[in-house]
Design a protein around this motif. Structure first.
Motif, PDB file in Angstrom:
ATOM      1  N   ASN A 132       0.358 -12.162  -3.565  1.00 39.80           N
ATOM      2  CA  ASN A 132       1.153 -11.708  -2.455  1.00 39.80           C
ATOM      3  C   ASN A 132       2.503 -10.961  -2.675  1.00 39.80           C
ATOM      4  O   ASN A 132       2.906 -10.985  -3.768  1.00 39.80           O
ATOM      5  CB  ASN A 132       1.458 -12.997  -1.441  1.00 39.80           C
ATOM      6  N   ILE A 133       2.931 -10.415  -1.785  1.00 42.08           N
ATOM      7  CA  ILE A 133       4.356  -9.849  -1.956  1.00 42.08           C
ATOM      8  C   ILE A 133       5.363 -10.870  -1.118  1.00 42.08           C
ATOM      9  O   ILE A 133       4.958 -12.014  -0.626  1.00 42.08           O
ATOM     10  CB  ILE A 133       4.750  -8.350  -0.947  1.00 42.08           C
ATOM     11  N   ILE A 134       6.751 -10.492  -1.710  1.00 41.34           N
ATOM     12  CA  ILE A 134       7.855 -11.396  -1.259  1.00 41.34           C
ATOM     13  C   ILE A 134       8.918 -10.619  -0.453  1.00 41.34           C
ATOM     14  O   ILE A 134       9.306  -9.727  -1.114  1.00 41.34           O
ATOM     15  CB  ILE A 134       8.237 -12.233  -2.403  1.00 41.34           C
ATOM     16  N   LEU A 135       8.973 -11.126   0.587  1.00 44.43           N
ATOM     17  CA  LEU A 135      10.484 -10.638   1.252  1.00 44.43           C
ATOM     18  C   LEU A 135      11.516 -11.337   1.363  1.00 44.43           C
ATOM     19  O   LEU A 135      11.344 -12.771   1.500  1.00 44.43           O
ATOM     20  CB  LEU A 135      10.195 -10.155   2.774  1.00 44.43           C
ATOM     21  N   ASP A 136      12.659 -10.843   0.784  1.00 42.40           N
ATOM     22  CA  ASP A 136      14.138 -11.741   0.782  1.00 42.40           C
ATOM     23  C   ASP A 136      14.723 -11.334   2.389  1.00 42.40           C
ATOM     24  O   ASP A 136      15.209 -10.245   2.574  1.00 42.40           O
ATOM     25  CB  ASP A 136      15.024 -11.360  -0.342  1.00 42.40           C
ATOM     26  N   CYS A 137      14.869 -12.377   2.994  1.00 38.63           N
ATOM     27  CA  CYS A 137      15.197 -12.236   4.446  1.00 38.63           C
ATOM     28  C   CYS A 137      16.658 -13.003   4.612  1.00 38.63           C
ATOM     29  O   CYS A 137      16.878 -14.051   4.279  1.00 38.63           O
ATOM     30  CB  CYS A 137      14.294 -12.945   5.276  1.00 38.63           C
ATOM     31  N   GLN A 138      17.471 -12.098   5.267  1.00 41.55           N
ATOM     32  CA  GLN A 138      18.991 -12.697   5.445  1.00 41.55           C
ATOM     33  C   GLN A 138      19.269 -12.691   6.834  1.00 41.55           C
ATOM     34  O   GLN A 138      18.879 -11.853   7.718  1.00 41.55           O
ATOM     35  CB  GLN A 138      19.707 -11.588   4.813  1.00 41.55           C
ATOM     36  N   TRP A 139      20.191 -13.716   7.163  1.00 41.81           N
ATOM     37  CA  TRP A 139      20.375 -13.841   8.456  1.00 41.81           C
ATOM     38  C   TRP A 139      21.990 -14.009   8.782  1.00 41.81           C
ATOM     39  O   TRP A 139      22.629 -14.178   7.574  1.00 41.81           O
ATOM     40  CB  TRP A 139      20.064 -15.160   9.228  1.00 41.81           C
TER      41      TRP A 139
END
Ligand code: 5RP
Length: 232
Positions: free
Chosen positions: A179-186
């Motif tokens: 799978n792919i990985i998204l690094d998510c920032q808030w």
């Protein structure tokens, strides 16, 4: 603590020593006959090395691994690694983290193994997180939360993250599951439990790196030894 709520800096050599002392502290708790969950990352690798030494000295244990890398390292060091699918329960899981707050909530996944790590942590009767003191923060949030996504759903999940107020950056490579990985920032991460629920509700998003309830015990290596913090 530093101004951003993190611990004061350690030199690179001190960090390695602190990781090794946290790893040794957790590995000392492994008893004969246990089924041990092996985490992923540089700190978990030090725990695998320490456990292999105990096994070579006669400790009889079996292991399950949270990544192909940890599986390979453990086997190379002579540990008895079995398939997670073949075990009913894990006695003790030992794993690292990227950031941990005072409530033992963590962000994991810089190494990309958080999906299997969470499964093994949930299967474990006891989960010990091992970190050097630079990983402790007053509040989670400055570091991105990684999410693992089916390639088919990449754009769909990216839009869902945006609707949740986050911005997603695609990480190079793929997970052990392909799978792919998204690094998510808030901007602000205040309602961690709410975000956990919202992320878990997005179809195609198969896992995320917020570990809010899995850690039972934290072993923190630092300049003055190992501090052990237990979940209240
Ligand atoms: C891998 C992880 C690691 O445990 C985490 O990134 C910490 O790594 P390190 O011990 O190398 O600092 O979650 O998915």
């Amino acid at each position: 603590m530093s101004r951003d709520g993190g611990a004061l800096a350690l030199s690179p050599e001190d960090i390695v020593a602190a990781k090794a002392s946290a790893a040794a502290s957790a590995v000392a708790l492994i008893e004969p006959g246990m089924l041990v969950g092996l985490g992923t990352g540089s700190t978990a690798a030090l725990a695998i090395e320490a456990l292999a030494q105990r096994a070579a000295a006669g400790l009889n244990i079996r292991c399950v691994a949270t990544s192909l890398a940890s599986d390979a390292l453990a086997r190379q060091r002579g540990l008895d690694v079995i398939a997670f699918d073949d075990v009913a329960a894990v006695d003790l899981a030992i794993d690292g983290a990227d950031k941990v707050d005072p409530q033992l909530r963590a962000i994991k996944g810089a190494g990309g193994a958080f999906l299997r790590e969470k499964i093994v942590a949930r299967a474990a009767a006891r989960m010990i997180c091992i970190v050097d003191s630079t990983k402790r923060v007053a509040a989670l949030g400055k570091r991105p939360v990684p999410v693992e996504v089916l390639p088919f759903a990449r754009s769909f999940v990216g839009r869902a993250i945006a609707q949740l107020g986050g911005s997603a950056v695609l990480r190079d490579g793929m997970s052990d599951q392909g799978n792919i990985i998204l690094d998510c920032q808030w901007q602000v991460l205040s309602d961690l439990a709410g975000l956990d629920r919202q992320l878990s509700d997005v179809p195609g998003l198969v896992g995320h790196g917020l570990f809010l309830s899995e850690i039972d015990e934290l072993h923190v290596g630092g300049s003055s030894g190992v501090e052990i913090v237990k979940r209240a």
